[in-house]
Scaffold this active site. Structure first.
Site, PDB file in Angstrom:
ATOM      1  CE  LYS A 143      -7.505   0.964   0.476  1.00 59.43           C
ATOM      2  NZ  LYS A 143      -7.499  -0.367  -0.174  1.00 59.43           N
ATOM      3  CD  GLU A 178     -12.838  -7.517  -3.200  1.00 59.52           C
ATOM      4  OE1 GLU A 178     -11.897  -7.705  -2.407  1.00 59.52           O
ATOM      5  OE2 GLU A 178     -13.284  -6.390  -3.477  1.00 59.52           O
TER       6      GLU A 178
END
Length: 390
Positions: A142, A191
């Site tokens: 990824k 976050e």
């Protein structure tokens, strides 16, 4: 006194923020307004300056204590690249207040003359397609590719945008860091990278996203679809597993949900896994943050290969985007948010950033749409529309 406790909520501190004179960090636990600079954390002589960052911070706090300075907290931002210099200071004065609260806010004219995407949308789609090819060829699992918007706005003042961000998403992490030379890093991150309060550690990795809809029924369907998406669940698991593994090195026990839940901001749905633990050793919040940074949510996996792909495929230096922003005190407590949904302002305008995770089955058009949706957090605060940047 150099430390002042502000009464009530954080609204007074947010209203008191002045670019160039102060820095701000507001979270659900409270608000910090730092004014002036007593001492700056010096740069490292090491190629990977983040490796000894926590040690340098503790040394600076020791100097402040020895000199009788009453502020025993460092605030600021750490960049994405491990060799880039952090911007961390002991402020001259530190004001603490309550958490921000949702409030009506006006969108003010910011004098933005033009907005230019970097790279152009078609070039971003091409970069995603190249990353997918590299992933399928086995180079990495990824990566996270970002794009930027350059807004020309001479004399731009970040303060009204910062207030609008805090009022719109009080459960997030609103920040504004004075970088010097007329530059300000600001934004509203959803976050939490990591926080430490006493022996308790918390983290909330996010990965896997969907844009919200103004239609309630459609909005509910999007949240449900996100929670059922094999692609997004796979992407999220990479991040949650890495955060759990790293924190497990420092904690005597961890509590991790069996699977993610969905949380929302004003513009996005995110897959979320809240992790809590109890530290086993005397490590600071910054020790934990530098051990976690960068997570697969902002870089990819494996880290070195994903970072190399970012350098190959992104046409700009991220700077502080996808770094971390927050504070740590002499006791080791602190909070660090992932520096996303952010912009860097300078005397001539500002650069806005957003990224998307790319895995083997990513669709370039969908990843472009995701970055546009994430940009809405700042676009709305600046009075701009998606059509201004499409």
């Amino acid at each position: 006194m150099t430390t002042v406790s502000a009464p009530g909520t954080g609204a007074e501190l947010i209203a008191g923020y002045r670019p160039g004179e102060s820095s701000l960090f507001a979270s659900p636990r409270g608000t910090l307004l730092a004014e002036g600079t007593y001492f700056a954390v010096p740069p490292s002589s090491r190629p990977d300056g983040q490796a000894d960052l926590a040690r340098r911070v503790q040394a600076v706090l020791g100097v402040a204590e020895a000199a009788g300075h009453q502020v025993r907290t460092v605030v600021g931002a750490v960049p994405f690249a491990p060799g880039a210099d952090a911007h961390l200071i002991v402020p001259q004065r530190l004001h603490r207040g309550g958490a921000p609260a949702s409030a009506p806010h006006r969108v003010l004219p910011f004098g933005i003359r033009s907005v230019r995407p970097v790279p152009e949308p078609e070039h971003y789609r091409d970069a995603v397609a190249r990353a997918v090819q590299q992933i399928r060829a086995g180079r990495y699992t990824k990566t996270v590719l970002a794009r930027s918007l350059r807004a020309e706005a001479p004399g731009f003042d970040p303060a009204p945008a910062v207030r609008a961000l805090a009022a719109r998403d009080p459960n997030g992490y609103t920040f504004a860091v004075d970088l010097g030379a007329g530059r300000t890093l600001f934004g509203a991150s959803p976050e939490l990278l990591v926080a430490r309060h006493g022996r308790t550690v918390t983290a909330n990795p996010l990965a896997g996203s969907a844009a919200r809809s103004p239609d309630p029924d459609e909005d509910h369907r999007r949240a449900a679809a996100l929670l059922a998406s094999a692609k997004d669940l796979h992407e999220h698991a990479m991040v949650a597993d890495q955060v759990t593994e790293v924190l497990g090195r420092y904690c005597r026990k961890l509590t991790v949900p069996a699977g993610p839940s969905v949380i929302g901001t004003a513009t996005m749905w995110h897959l979320s896994t809240p992790v809590t633990g109890e530290i086993a050793d005397d490590v600071t919040s910054l020790d934990l943050a530098t051990a976690l940074h960068p997570t697969p949510a902002v870089c990819g996996t494996p880290t070195a290969e994903a970072r190399a792909a970012i350098g190959e495929l992104e046409p700009f230096d991220r700077g502080f985007y996808t770094g971390m922003v927050g504070w740590v005190d002499a006791a080791g407590d602190g909070e660090w948010a992932v520096t996303i949904r952010c912009a860097t302002a300078d005397p001539e305008g500002l650069d806005l950033f957003a990224g998307a995770g790319v895995v083997a089955d990513s669709d370039p058009a969908a990843e472009l749409a995701e970055t546009t949706a994430k940009l809405r957090t700042l676009l709305t605060a600046l009075g701009l529309e998606e059509s201004d940047v499409a």
